[in-house]
Design a protein around this motif. Structure first.
Motif, PDB file in Angstrom:
ATOM      1  N   SER A  75      -1.979 -10.829  -2.669  1.00 35.39           N
ATOM      2  CA  SER A  75      -1.370 -12.133  -2.362  1.00 35.39           C
ATOM      3  C   SER A  75      -0.030 -12.223  -3.096  1.00 35.39           C
ATOM      4  O   SER A  75       0.279 -11.371  -3.941  1.00 35.39           O
ATOM      5  N   ARG A  76       0.721 -13.234  -2.743  1.00 33.37           N
ATOM      6  CA  ARG A  76       1.916 -13.556  -3.531  1.00 33.37           C
ATOM      7  C   ARG A  76       1.581 -14.877  -4.213  1.00 33.37           C
ATOM      8  O   ARG A  76       1.524 -15.911  -3.558  1.00 33.37           O
ATOM      9  N   CYS A  77       1.310 -14.823  -5.529  1.00 38.92           N
ATOM     10  CA  CYS A  77       0.741 -15.981  -6.240  1.00 38.92           C
ATOM     11  C   CYS A  77       1.829 -16.781  -6.960  1.00 38.92           C
ATOM     12  O   CYS A  77       2.378 -16.330  -7.974  1.00 38.92           O
ATOM     13  N   GLY A 129       4.115   0.032  -5.588  1.00 38.31           N
ATOM     14  CA  GLY A 129       3.446   0.054  -4.285  1.00 38.31           C
ATOM     15  C   GLY A 129       4.181  -0.868  -3.340  1.00 38.31           C
ATOM     16  O   GLY A 129       4.017  -2.089  -3.391  1.00 38.31           O
ATOM     17  N   THR A 130       5.033  -0.307  -2.516  1.00 41.50           N
ATOM     18  CA  THR A 130       5.774  -1.097  -1.514  1.00 41.50           C
ATOM     19  C   THR A 130       6.332  -0.142  -0.475  1.00 41.50           C
ATOM     20  O   THR A 130       6.786   0.952  -0.815  1.00 41.50           O
ATOM     21  N   ILE A 131       6.310  -0.577   0.782  1.00 42.93           N
ATOM     22  CA  ILE A 131       6.874   0.292   1.826  1.00 42.93           C
ATOM     23  C   ILE A 131       8.405   0.307   1.756  1.00 42.93           C
ATOM     24  O   ILE A 131       9.037   1.157   2.349  1.00 42.93           O
ATOM     25  N   ASP A 132       8.980  -0.650   1.032  1.00 43.54           N
ATOM     26  CA  ASP A 132      10.446  -0.817   1.075  1.00 43.54           C
ATOM     27  C   ASP A 132      11.239   0.221   0.271  1.00 43.54           C
ATOM     28  O   ASP A 132      12.418   0.415   0.495  1.00 43.54           O
ATOM     29  N   LYS A 133      10.623   0.852  -0.713  1.00 49.04           N
ATOM     30  CA  LYS A 133      11.285   1.847  -1.583  1.00 49.04           C
ATOM     31  C   LYS A 133      12.541   1.262  -2.260  1.00 49.04           C
ATOM     32  O   LYS A 133      13.553   1.919  -2.381  1.00 49.04           O
ATOM     33  N   VAL A 173      13.277  -2.532  12.172  1.00 45.07           N
ATOM     34  CA  VAL A 173      12.233  -2.051  11.251  1.00 45.07           C
ATOM     35  C   VAL A 173      12.170  -2.986  10.050  1.00 45.07           C
ATOM     36  O   VAL A 173      13.048  -3.827   9.851  1.00 45.07           O
ATOM     37  N   MET A 174      11.126  -2.822   9.217  1.00 44.78           N
ATOM     38  CA  MET A 174      10.982  -3.719   8.065  1.00 44.78           C
ATOM     39  C   MET A 174      11.989  -3.404   6.962  1.00 44.78           C
ATOM     40  O   MET A 174      12.584  -2.323   6.938  1.00 44.78           O
ATOM     41  N   GLY A 175      12.112  -4.328   6.046  1.00 42.33           N
ATOM     42  CA  GLY A 175      13.047  -4.173   4.931  1.00 42.33           C
ATOM     43  C   GLY A 175      13.856  -5.446   4.798  1.00 42.33           C
ATOM     44  O   GLY A 175      14.928  -5.578   5.389  1.00 42.33           O
ATOM     45  N   ARG A 176      13.280  -6.389   4.054  1.00 41.75           N
ATOM     46  CA  ARG A 176      13.925  -7.702   3.915  1.00 41.75           C
ATOM     47  C   ARG A 176      15.229  -7.605   3.147  1.00 41.75           C
ATOM     48  O   ARG A 176      16.236  -8.178   3.507  1.00 41.75           O
ATOM     49  N   ASP A 177      15.182  -6.817   2.062  1.00 41.50           N
ATOM     50  CA  ASP A 177      16.391  -6.678   1.239  1.00 41.50           C
ATOM     51  C   ASP A 177      16.841  -5.232   1.142  1.00 41.50           C
ATOM     52  O   ASP A 177      17.791  -4.932   0.435  1.00 41.50           O
ATOM     53  N   ALA A 226      17.624  -2.835  10.087  1.00 35.58           N
ATOM     54  CA  ALA A 226      16.672  -3.344   9.091  1.00 35.58           C
ATOM     55  C   ALA A 226      16.572  -4.856   9.276  1.00 35.58           C
ATOM     56  O   ALA A 226      17.579  -5.522   9.518  1.00 35.58           O
ATOM     57  N   GLU A 227      15.369  -5.403   9.154  1.00 32.74           N
ATOM     58  CA  GLU A 227      15.186  -6.838   9.416  1.00 32.74           C
ATOM     59  C   GLU A 227      16.086  -7.715   8.546  1.00 32.74           C
ATOM     60  O   GLU A 227      16.448  -8.818   8.925  1.00 32.74           O
ATOM     61  N   GLY A 228      16.441  -7.193   7.356  1.00 32.02           N
ATOM     62  CA  GLY A 228      17.250  -7.997   6.435  1.00 32.02           C
ATOM     63  C   GLY A 228      18.743  -7.780   6.580  1.00 32.02           C
ATOM     64  O   GLY A 228      19.523  -8.243   5.746  1.00 32.02           O
ATOM     65  N   GLY A 256       7.667  -4.431  13.294  1.00 30.11           N
ATOM     66  CA  GLY A 256       6.806  -5.344  12.543  1.00 30.11           C
ATOM     67  C   GLY A 256       5.743  -4.697  11.677  1.00 30.11           C
ATOM     68  O   GLY A 256       5.932  -3.594  11.144  1.00 30.11           O
ATOM     69  N   HIS A 257       4.600  -5.378  11.599  1.00 30.14           N
ATOM     70  CA  HIS A 257       3.596  -5.010  10.591  1.00 30.14           C
ATOM     71  C   HIS A 257       2.835  -3.727  10.870  1.00 30.14           C
ATOM     72  O   HIS A 257       2.075  -3.300   9.997  1.00 30.14           O
ATOM     73  N   ILE A 258       3.035  -3.100  12.027  1.00 29.84           N
ATOM     74  CA  ILE A 258       2.372  -1.791  12.185  1.00 29.84           C
ATOM     75  C   ILE A 258       2.868  -0.830  11.106  1.00 29.84           C
ATOM     76  O   ILE A 258       2.185   0.122  10.753  1.00 29.84           O
ATOM     77  N   GLN A 259       4.068  -1.111  10.567  1.00 33.84           N
ATOM     78  CA  GLN A 259       4.616  -0.236   9.518  1.00 33.84           C
ATOM     79  C   GLN A 259       3.870  -0.361   8.193  1.00 33.84           C
ATOM     80  O   GLN A 259       3.988   0.490   7.323  1.00 33.84           O
ATOM     81  N   ARG A 260       3.145  -1.440   8.007  1.00 38.42           N
ATOM     82  CA  ARG A 260       2.468  -1.651   6.716  1.00 38.42           C
ATOM     83  C   ARG A 260       1.070  -1.048   6.674  1.00 38.42           C
ATOM     84  O   ARG A 260       0.512  -0.825   5.601  1.00 38.42           O
ATOM     85  N   GLY A 261       0.483  -0.837   7.880  1.00 37.68           N
ATOM     86  CA  GLY A 261      -0.920  -0.420   7.889  1.00 37.68           C
ATOM     87  C   GLY A 261      -1.093   1.059   8.142  1.00 37.68           C
ATOM     88  O   GLY A 261      -0.152   1.835   8.139  1.00 37.68           O
TER      89      GLY A 261
HETATM   90  O1  F6P Z   1       7.970  -5.947   1.019  1.00 34.11           O
HETATM   91  C1  F6P Z   1       7.309  -5.373   2.080  1.00 34.11           C
HETATM   92  C2  F6P Z   1       7.568  -6.113   3.370  1.00 34.11           C
HETATM   93  O2  F6P Z   1       6.860  -5.478   4.406  1.00 34.11           O
HETATM   94  C3  F6P Z   1       9.036  -6.278   3.757  1.00 34.11           C
HETATM   95  O3  F6P Z   1       9.588  -5.127   4.328  1.00 34.11           O
HETATM   96  C4  F6P Z   1       8.947  -7.434   4.695  1.00 34.11           C
HETATM   97  O4  F6P Z   1      10.148  -8.132   4.775  1.00 34.11           O
HETATM   98  C5  F6P Z   1       7.897  -8.307   4.057  1.00 34.11           C
HETATM   99  O5  F6P Z   1       7.095  -7.450   3.280  1.00 34.11           O
HETATM  100  C6  F6P Z   1       7.055  -9.069   5.033  1.00 34.11           C
HETATM  101  O6  F6P Z   1       6.156  -9.858   4.318  1.00 34.11           O
HETATM  102  P1  F6P Z   1       4.949 -10.668   4.984  1.00 34.11           P
HETATM  103  O7  F6P Z   1       3.899  -9.661   5.387  1.00 34.11           O
HETATM  104  O8  F6P Z   1       4.494 -11.560   3.896  1.00 34.11           O
HETATM  105  O9  F6P Z   1       5.511 -11.362   6.161  1.00 34.11           O
END
Ligand code: F6P
Length: 327
Positions: A75-77, A129-133, A173-177, A226-228, A256-261
């Protein structure tokens, strides 16, 4: 003389990433090997604040090395970022006799660990631990390799359609920052353009290049965004290109989120196993309040106080390579 660590808590925090389970497994088994007890702290810092803490044994981490996500949940607490929340967390850890922490997460999670370790006498070790590196002090983060390979597989498939229909595909692709997923997936799929938050996007240059390609009858183009990206993501780029080059057939695809799983790659499993092992070694040896990274294939330890100040940089050479190879 630092107190001996006898019982550690392990948690995953922030966005999940493939390989987190392999890291948890390594932490638990290395701790038990060293005669240290281990507790799972569920849902990141939330479990610390809300006392969701359960004992683990070797069997708790059986059959998880190949699984994506995180068995500890995450979570993000926000509460943990308030002094009251951290006080509650500390009291809960004391109640369980926990005197060491391993935190698996990204830069936000490290910031939490840094503040907590400055306030309280519980040593913290971070695992990236993050996909963003996007963490300075490590060449790779747990999950990046898997995520980028997921993106590559998807973009290769999209290219087949781009080729069959003579289309321009703008793929987000993902990568907010951070632009690492875009950069690596774009280079490895032969993308014509790669737009990342670390560089200014000059849309006029992209239009000019596409117009020139249209003139040369090069109708298959892939742009990875990149999304960001400061220009605003794939939809925004597509909107402008459509207005300026109305004859071009354009499609947008947001991965989107297929990149996280998904099941972690071999590289992420090995990386997570090595890092998890070294996190416990740090606690045993009294190397406290650092995060474990890997630089030139060797373990690298960055104090949490420094880690939160630095950002990973993308050198100009990368951008030169992109430009030359896509011409
Ligand atoms: O930090 C990892 C990441 O997947 C980013 O690339 C992306 O911007 C963000 O998390 C998305 O977060 P959430 O799953 O909370 O929407």
């Amino acid at each position: 003389m630092k107190n001996k660590v006898t019982k550690i808590g392990v948690l995953s925090s922030g966005g999940d990433s493939p390989g987190m389970n392999a890291a948890i497994r390594a932490v638990v088994r290395t701790a038990l090997y060293n005669g240290i007890e281990v507790c799972a702290i569920m849902k990141g810092y939330t479990g610390m604040v809300e006392d969701d803490i359960v004992p683990m044994d070797s069997r708790s981490v059986a059959n998880i090395i190949q699984r994506g996500g995180t068995i500890l949940k995450t979570s993000r607490c926000l509460e943990f970022f308030e002094p009251e929340g951290r006080k509650k967390a500390y009291e809960n850890l004391k109640k369980h006799g926990i005197n060491g922490l391993v935190i698996i997460g990204g830069d936000g999670s490290f910031r939490g660990a840094q503040i907590f370790s400055n306030e309280y006498d519980i040593p913290c070790i971070g695992l990236p631990g993050t996909i963003d590196k996007d963490i300075a002090g490590t060449d790779f983060t747990i999950g990046f390799d898997t995520a980028v390979n997921t993106a590559v597989e998807a973009i290769d498939k999209i290219r087949d359609t781009a080729e069959a229909h003579d289309r321009l595909f703008i793929i987000e692709v993902m990568g907010r920052d951070a632009g690492y997923i875009a950069l690596h997936s774009g280079i490895s799929t032969g993308a014509e353009n790669i737009l990342i938050p670390e560089r200014k996007t000059v849309i006029e240059d992209i239009i000019t290049q596409l117009a020139e390609k249209e003139r040369r009858q090069k109708l298959v183009n892939i742009i990875v965004v990149a999304e960001g990206d400061e220009f605003g993501g794939a939809e925004e780029v597509a909107k402008v290109v459509r207005e300026r080059l109305p004859l071009m057939e354009i499609r947008v695809c947001i991965l989107g989120h297929i990149q996280r799983g998904g099941s972690p790659s071999c590289m992420d499993r090995v990386l997570a196993s090595r890092m998890g092992y070294h996190a416990v070694e740090c606690l045993v040896e009294g190397r406290h309040n650092v995060f474990v990274g890997i630089v030139n294939n060797k373990m690298n330890y960055t104090p949490l106080n420094e880690a939160v100040k630095k950002k990973q940089r993308i050198s100009d050479e990368w951008m030169k390579i992109v430009k030359i190879l896509a011409s």
